[in-house]
Design a protein around this motif. Structure first.
Motif: not given
Ligand code: PHE
Length: 473
Positions: A316-317, A258-265, A175-176, A19-20
């Motif tokens: 974060l980025v 998870s990857d798609t979720l983070v992209a949408i977020l 998580p951070a 995921i990272g």
């Protein structure tokens, strides 16, 4: 052999690393700006369909090939199918090319953290995002130095090996990242005018899609390969360290979701803010969106809160960029180690990592000095194709070669190899070892044999068409 290579100390280690690797600048920098420039909802729809029907299928295949052979990319392909070693070599070049520009984007994040830190608490009106970005791009020495710093960080983590370095870093970093993303989203969607951005993203609108189908298909799909870290041996490499007890399908599902979720977020964090500040034009501003629009959002938040948000967000980025960059570097390092093992020599991880980072720095320095085309460096194909040609910058050039051409191509040949030459049953066997079930095997078979090859051919044509402005579609 298993023990010599090391393995994940737990499945969560594998998942977090995968995921990272997947969650990175692609999600936070690339996804929002590409979605902004390609019709919002239309892009999202095509992206999600392609992630399920192409991305997920290739991911399962790659993890299975990795685990079946227990090898890094080159040896894995050699062992999986004799004539396909060249795919391994190709897959080894892609991460290096990506790192040429990835390291520079990482460097920009470090610069933005530094700038926001310096602004903290000063009552002066800080420079606008646009001024800041231009100043940064036109300072090649600064960009090269920051690229060096970014790469030095990657080197330090990767050389410590699989569980010592990557796993430890991800356990804290991931998580951070999630928490910080939530904070920025709350700020973004509560800005006056932000609802327009949310509508643009989520309210169905098929007109745009109908008119620009192939363009949206190729941009969204290239982005999807890039974002899921596919077609370049990363999932093969990580799979080679995965325990036989684990379910490949479930793991691939979690990674892709998870990857798609983070992209949408990330889209929700960036696009409503862009709409609130500068309307649709701002949202469509392309690669600079993250570095200009959001910096302006932070700039408008006051002299303490603004820079504080800025520091949090760009940190974060940066975390997301580092976890991806280490996986890109890891592919080459593992392949080198395997090569030493094969020849009966002791692998020197530190040396392997050092050489890989040095090569990346050479390419990264060019991209950094170019500053997205601001500094007039010569670029291959420059101004050759039409007046409205591509951006004429080294970043675009390397992005086009890796994400635009090589990744869809590797996905195409992988689907032919798995679907037609070795047959999907070769993946089925590996997935079903130790009592695991391959749910959805029928759909997998259909996609790998028919859907993926046809889709990737269209993606390739669409990418070439867009890049060279040929006007085929
Ligand atoms: N998936 C990462 C991102 O979205 C980038 C990446 C591409 C990492 C390919 C590894 C391999 O930023």
């Amino acid at each position: 052999m298993e023990n010599e290579r090391g393995s994940w100390s737990s499945n969560i280690g594998f998942l977090l690393a995968a995921i990272g690797s997947a969650v990175g600048l692609g999600n936070i920098w690339g996804f929002p700006y590409k979605m902004g420039a390609n019709g919002g909802f239309a892009f999202l729809l095509v992206y999600v369909i392609m992630a399920i029907m192409v991305g997920f299928v290739i991911m399962v295949s790659e993890i299975a090939i990795g685990r079946k052979t227990g090898k890094g990319i080159i040896e894995a392909y050699r062992e999986y199918s004799k004539g396909s070693t060249w795919i391994g070599y190709l897959g080894l070049i892609i991460p290096v090319i990506i790192m040429f520009f990835y390291s520079v984007l990482g460097a920009y994040c470090i610069e933005y953290i530094a700038v926001n830190l310096c602004n903290l608490g000063f009552n002066t009106v800080s420079a606008s995002g646009a001024d800041l970005f231009t100043a940064m791009l036109t300072n090649p020495v600064g960009s090269i130095v920051y690229t060096f710093i970014f790469l030095a960080g990657c080197y330090a983590i990767v050389k410590s090996g699989i569980s010592g370095g990557i796993e430890k870093f991800n356990k804290v970093g991931m998580p951070a990242l999630f928490v910080m993303l939530m904070v920025v989203i709350i700020r973004s969607v509560t800005l006056p005018g932000a609802t327009e951005g949310l509508k643009f993203m989520f309210v169905p609108n098929f007109t745009y899609l109908g008119e620009n189908f192939i363009k949206v298909l190729s941009v969204a799909s290239g982005q999807m390969f890039f974002s899921l870290s596919l077609a370049m041996g990363i999932m093969v490499t990580f799979g080679s360290y995965l325990s036989k007890k684990e379910s490949i399908v479930q793991n691939a599902g979690i990674i892709a979701f998870s990857d798609t979720l983070v992209a949408i977020l990330a889209g929700v964090a960036v696009l409503p803010a862009a709409f609130a500040l500068g309307g649709e034009d701002a949202a469509m501003s392309g690669p600079k969106l993250l570095f200009i629009t959001l910096q302006d959002v932070f700039g408008a938040m006051g002299s303490v809160v603004g820079p504080l948000f800025g520091v949090c967000f760009y940190t974060l980025v940066l975390i997301a960029a580092i976890t991806s960059a280490i996986s890109l570097t890891e592919v080459a390092a593992t392949a080198y180690e395997d090569n030493c093992n094969k020849k009966g020599k002791t692998p020197h991880r530190t040396r392997a990592t050092f050489i890989v980072c040095l090569i990346i720095f050479a390419g990264g320095a060019i991209v950094a000095a170019d500053g997205l085309g601001s500094n007039g460096l010569w670029v291959p194909f420059q101004k050759t194709f039409g007046i409205n040609g591509w951006n004429d910058c080294w970043l675009d050039f390397f992005d086009f070669i890796s994400e635009g051409v090589l990744m869809p191509f590797v996905a195409l040949v992988t689907s032919i190899l798995v679907g037609w030459i070795k047959k999907p049953s070769s993946i089925f066997e590996e997935v079903e070892t130790e009592g695991n079930k391959f749910t959805g095997y029928g759909l997998f078979k259909f996609c790998i044999k028919f859907f993926v090859p046809v889709a990737t051919i269209f993606i390739l044509i669409g990418q070439i068409d867009t890049f060279f402005q040929l006007g085929i579609f």
